[in-house]
Design an enzyme around this catalytic site. Sequence first.
Site, PDB file in Angstrom:
ATOM      1  N   ILE A  95      52.015 -13.011  -9.822  1.00 18.07           N
ATOM      2  CA  ILE A  95      50.757 -13.492 -10.275  1.00 18.07           C
ATOM      3  C   ILE A  95      50.351 -14.958  -9.622  1.00 18.07           C
ATOM      4  O   ILE A  95      49.259 -15.101  -9.060  1.00 18.07           O
ATOM      5  CB  ILE A  95      50.684 -13.782 -11.762  1.00 18.07           C
ATOM      6  CG1 ILE A  95      51.060 -12.293 -12.595  1.00 18.07           C
ATOM      7  CG2 ILE A  95      49.245 -13.917 -12.339  1.00 18.07           C
ATOM      8  CD1 ILE A  95      50.060 -11.187 -12.225  1.00 18.07           C
ATOM      9  N   ASP A 141      54.140 -15.124 -17.690  1.00 18.31           N
ATOM     10  CA  ASP A 141      54.342 -16.081 -18.666  1.00 18.31           C
ATOM     11  C   ASP A 141      55.653 -16.050 -19.456  1.00 18.31           C
ATOM     12  O   ASP A 141      56.139 -17.148 -20.116  1.00 18.31           O
ATOM     13  CB  ASP A 141      53.221 -16.336 -19.749  1.00 18.31           C
ATOM     14  CG  ASP A 141      52.088 -16.886 -19.340  1.00 18.31           C
ATOM     15  OD1 ASP A 141      52.061 -17.191 -18.322  1.00 18.31           O
ATOM     16  OD2 ASP A 141      51.009 -16.687 -19.945  1.00 18.31           O
ATOM     17  N   CYS A 158      46.840 -26.413  -9.689  1.00 18.12           N
ATOM     18  CA  CYS A 158      47.805 -26.890 -10.434  1.00 18.12           C
ATOM     19  C   CYS A 158      48.923 -26.664 -10.142  1.00 18.12           C
ATOM     20  O   CYS A 158      49.510 -26.130  -9.299  1.00 18.12           O
ATOM     21  CB  CYS A 158      47.417 -26.410 -11.918  1.00 18.12           C
ATOM     22  SG  CYS A 158      47.811 -24.802 -12.045  1.00 18.12           S
ATOM     23  N   ARG A 190      52.013 -28.336 -25.348  1.00 17.73           N
ATOM     24  CA  ARG A 190      50.827 -27.792 -24.692  1.00 17.73           C
ATOM     25  C   ARG A 190      50.824 -26.377 -25.505  1.00 17.73           C
ATOM     26  O   ARG A 190      49.631 -25.754 -25.910  1.00 17.73           O
ATOM     27  CB  ARG A 190      50.735 -27.544 -23.315  1.00 17.73           C
ATOM     28  CG  ARG A 190      50.290 -28.843 -22.703  1.00 17.73           C
ATOM     29  CD  ARG A 190      49.937 -28.897 -21.237  1.00 17.73           C
ATOM     30  NE  ARG A 190      48.801 -27.998 -21.209  1.00 17.73           N
ATOM     31  CZ  ARG A 190      48.361 -27.685 -19.861  1.00 17.73           C
ATOM     32  NH1 ARG A 190      48.989 -28.005 -18.858  1.00 17.73           N
ATOM     33  NH2 ARG A 190      47.063 -26.997 -19.888  1.00 17.73           N
ATOM     34  N   ARG A 217      44.943 -21.028  -7.913  1.00 11.21           N
ATOM     35  CA  ARG A 217      44.232 -20.524  -9.295  1.00 11.21           C
ATOM     36  C   ARG A 217      42.681 -21.211  -9.109  1.00 11.21           C
ATOM     37  O   ARG A 217      42.242 -21.836  -9.692  1.00 11.21           O
ATOM     38  CB  ARG A 217      44.522 -21.436 -10.582  1.00 11.21           C
ATOM     39  CG  ARG A 217      46.173 -21.265 -10.856  1.00 11.21           C
ATOM     40  CD  ARG A 217      46.651 -21.550 -11.996  1.00 11.21           C
ATOM     41  NE  ARG A 217      46.067 -21.068 -13.255  1.00 11.21           N
ATOM     42  CZ  ARG A 217      46.648 -21.339 -14.534  1.00 11.21           C
ATOM     43  NH1 ARG A 217      47.337 -22.310 -14.587  1.00 11.21           N
ATOM     44  NH2 ARG A 217      46.110 -20.677 -15.434  1.00 11.21           N
ATOM     45  N   PRO A 218      41.865 -20.276  -8.146  1.00 12.25           N
ATOM     46  CA  PRO A 218      40.439 -20.500  -8.046  1.00 12.25           C
ATOM     47  C   PRO A 218      39.860 -19.997  -9.120  1.00 12.25           C
ATOM     48  O   PRO A 218      40.367 -19.374 -10.131  1.00 12.25           O
ATOM     49  CB  PRO A 218      40.342 -19.781  -6.595  1.00 12.25           C
ATOM     50  CG  PRO A 218      41.169 -18.876  -6.516  1.00 12.25           C
ATOM     51  CD  PRO A 218      42.731 -19.325  -7.286  1.00 12.25           C
ATOM     52  N   ILE A 219      38.544 -20.313  -9.311  1.00 13.43           N
ATOM     53  CA  ILE A 219      37.518 -19.487 -10.326  1.00 13.43           C
ATOM     54  C   ILE A 219      36.467 -18.925  -9.646  1.00 13.43           C
ATOM     55  O   ILE A 219      35.297 -18.556  -9.998  1.00 13.43           O
ATOM     56  CB  ILE A 219      37.057 -20.643 -11.281  1.00 13.43           C
ATOM     57  CG1 ILE A 219      36.210 -21.833 -10.625  1.00 13.43           C
ATOM     58  CG2 ILE A 219      38.097 -21.329 -12.151  1.00 13.43           C
ATOM     59  CD1 ILE A 219      35.319 -22.540 -11.471  1.00 13.43           C
ATOM     60  N   ASP A 220      36.662 -18.305  -8.426  1.00  8.98           N
ATOM     61  CA  ASP A 220      35.605 -17.759  -7.577  1.00  8.98           C
ATOM     62  C   ASP A 220      35.037 -16.270  -8.361  1.00  8.98           C
ATOM     63  O   ASP A 220      34.192 -15.926  -8.413  1.00  8.98           O
ATOM     64  CB  ASP A 220      36.319 -17.203  -6.287  1.00  8.98           C
ATOM     65  CG  ASP A 220      37.566 -16.438  -6.093  1.00  8.98           C
ATOM     66  OD1 ASP A 220      38.284 -16.960  -6.877  1.00  8.98           O
ATOM     67  OD2 ASP A 220      37.530 -15.303  -5.659  1.00  8.98           O
ATOM     68  N   GLN A 221      36.076 -15.657  -8.952  1.00  7.76           N
ATOM     69  CA  GLN A 221      35.577 -14.565  -9.566  1.00  7.76           C
ATOM     70  C   GLN A 221      34.732 -14.710 -10.953  1.00  7.76           C
ATOM     71  O   GLN A 221      33.834 -14.119 -11.341  1.00  7.76           O
ATOM     72  CB  GLN A 221      36.891 -13.534 -10.170  1.00  7.76           C
ATOM     73  CG  GLN A 221      37.807 -13.132  -8.985  1.00  7.76           C
ATOM     74  CD  GLN A 221      37.022 -12.385  -8.103  1.00  7.76           C
ATOM     75  OE1 GLN A 221      36.407 -11.338  -8.212  1.00  7.76           O
ATOM     76  NE2 GLN A 221      36.961 -12.774  -6.753  1.00  7.76           N
ATOM     77  N   ARG A 278      42.932 -26.469 -17.467  1.00  8.43           N
ATOM     78  CA  ARG A 278      42.224 -25.515 -16.777  1.00  8.43           C
ATOM     79  C   ARG A 278      41.219 -24.666 -17.709  1.00  8.43           C
ATOM     80  O   ARG A 278      40.401 -24.402 -17.263  1.00  8.43           O
ATOM     81  CB  ARG A 278      42.873 -24.570 -15.917  1.00  8.43           C
ATOM     82  CG  ARG A 278      43.953 -25.233 -14.913  1.00  8.43           C
ATOM     83  CD  ARG A 278      44.688 -24.339 -14.062  1.00  8.43           C
ATOM     84  NE  ARG A 278      43.816 -23.251 -13.391  1.00  8.43           N
ATOM     85  CZ  ARG A 278      43.170 -23.512 -12.540  1.00  8.43           C
ATOM     86  NH1 ARG A 278      43.097 -24.559 -11.842  1.00  8.43           N
ATOM     87  NH2 ARG A 278      42.235 -22.487 -12.046  1.00  8.43           N
ATOM     88  N   LYS A 310      47.958 -19.292 -28.466  1.00  5.46           N
ATOM     89  CA  LYS A 310      47.642 -20.213 -27.562  1.00  5.46           C
ATOM     90  C   LYS A 310      46.119 -19.512 -26.766  1.00  5.46           C
ATOM     91  O   LYS A 310      45.276 -20.109 -26.814  1.00  5.46           O
ATOM     92  CB  LYS A 310      48.375 -21.212 -26.878  1.00  5.46           C
ATOM     93  CG  LYS A 310      47.589 -21.909 -25.766  1.00  5.46           C
ATOM     94  CD  LYS A 310      48.333 -22.864 -24.682  1.00  5.46           C
ATOM     95  CE  LYS A 310      49.073 -21.931 -23.629  1.00  5.46           C
ATOM     96  NZ  LYS A 310      48.356 -21.981 -22.528  1.00  5.46           N
ATOM     97  N   ASN A 311      46.700 -18.469 -26.048  1.00  7.56           N
ATOM     98  CA  ASN A 311      45.546 -18.003 -24.979  1.00  7.56           C
ATOM     99  C   ASN A 311      44.826 -17.049 -25.605  1.00  7.56           C
ATOM    100  O   ASN A 311      43.625 -16.493 -25.138  1.00  7.56           O
ATOM    101  CB  ASN A 311      46.410 -17.301 -23.806  1.00  7.56           C
ATOM    102  CG  ASN A 311      47.379 -18.429 -23.133  1.00  7.56           C
ATOM    103  OD1 ASN A 311      46.673 -19.471 -23.357  1.00  7.56           O
ATOM    104  ND2 ASN A 311      48.051 -17.842 -22.217  1.00  7.56           N
TER     105      ASN A 311
END
Length: 422
Positions: free
Chosen positions: A330, A308, A120, A400, A125-129, A96, A22-23
């Site tokens: 994490i 995971d 979530c 999912r 879980r930010p996306i600043d990076q 996401r 999936k990933n």
Amino acid sequence: MDKIVVEGGNRLVGKIPISGAKNAALPLLAAALLPTGTSTYKNVPQLADVRTMAKLLRMLGWEVEGTKTLAITAPEGKNRKKLKLEAPYDLVKTMRASVLVLGPLVARYGRARVSLPGGCAIGARPIDQHLKGLQAMGAKVTLDHGYVEVECKRLKGATIMLDVPTVTGCENLLMAAALAKGRTVIENAAREPEVEELALVLNKMGAKIQGAGTAVITIEGVDELSPIEHSIIPDRIEAGTFAVAAAMTRGDVLLEGARAEHLDAVIAKLRAAGVTVAAEAGGVRVRGGGDINAVDIVTQPHPGFPTDMQAQFMVLACTARGQSVIKEMIFENRYMHVPELGRMGADIQISGRVAVVRGGSTLTGASVMATDLRASASLVIAGLVATGKTEVLRVYHLDRGYEAIEKKLKAVGAKIKRVKET
Ligand code: EPU
């Protein structure tokens, strides 16, 4: 809503085919936004998240055809007017990983508008990076009504030091840098096999990427990329989940197609627990025998122990001799399975990021549910060893990320079925 019903007590014996990852599939679908023409992926897992990503690509104007083999075609010629550079909230809130279209769209079309994912079930879980990297490459980033708008006529190569080795952040920046002008260096890069897989596919498309799989990745930008055909790597987390299930049921299972080199940390912990694991020509074989030993686990970025797999190992620890200490480093909120396992008789105490599991409990079947994919998987495998009947509700979380989990487990001897509810 569907539920999975498991009756515990059966050993798992036989072969389980491992599906495409999936990933890996999600960033690879996003990478198909970069070239002109048609890219084709094989071994695509049949998962809700993959269908969501395909839906997003169609909304952006791409044609996506097929299921296990997917052909993705860029909007050109008369279809060019279908092009839309926006990922709407409705989709991003369900997945996401939709944010992965940001890098490729900006690199190729000079702008993109993507809904901010927000928090979530497992953490903030930010996306600043992701955004910091794009800004370093010259992009203008603005926030507008819950959306992030990123603009740059042509991204410029830059040196980007990530504060955390974010997986999808690194993937977004790899795709952006592939078409940027000049050299980009990503430091403190994520080293997950899925990042390596993306770099491999981008290089097949004509990108110039070196160092993927290490902490420093160097990308020499090129002017254009060409479509490719590629078969997706097996899912290491699906394989790891079935490995734990085989171990707990004292079973003997060949995980067909699984790659031991992607599972080093998981295999090391299984062995420490007393499980026999061997890489064979057709995959990885897992045999459980006597007692399970307690094992301590700290989740870390790859090549450390994967977050995971934390929930699944916690179930293993419940059945072990002695006390296991698990640290989730994490995500700050990835223990949703704990109260549900408690309802099945597990003895687990949480303090912040640390969970102390007292093994040796007899798990008893119950109706349970979780709000995250891996937590749901852990409840299914708990059901395999629990006495009586376990019902795992909210199966859409499992769908999912696990292709036909109940069919695969049934084929190796589990008493498991999906009950459809209207
Ligand atoms: N982070 C930041 N800023 C960012 C990005 C991340 O602070 O800009 C933090 C996160 O909050 C988290 C840590 O960095 O604490 C690592 O998050 P990462 O960005 O690596 O996670 P992700 O890319 O959103 C992917 C997988 C997850 C997996 C994590 C960690 C995909 C599509 N998702 O998420 O998979 O747990 O890496 O390995 O690749 C799953 O499959 O069940 C799943 C959740």
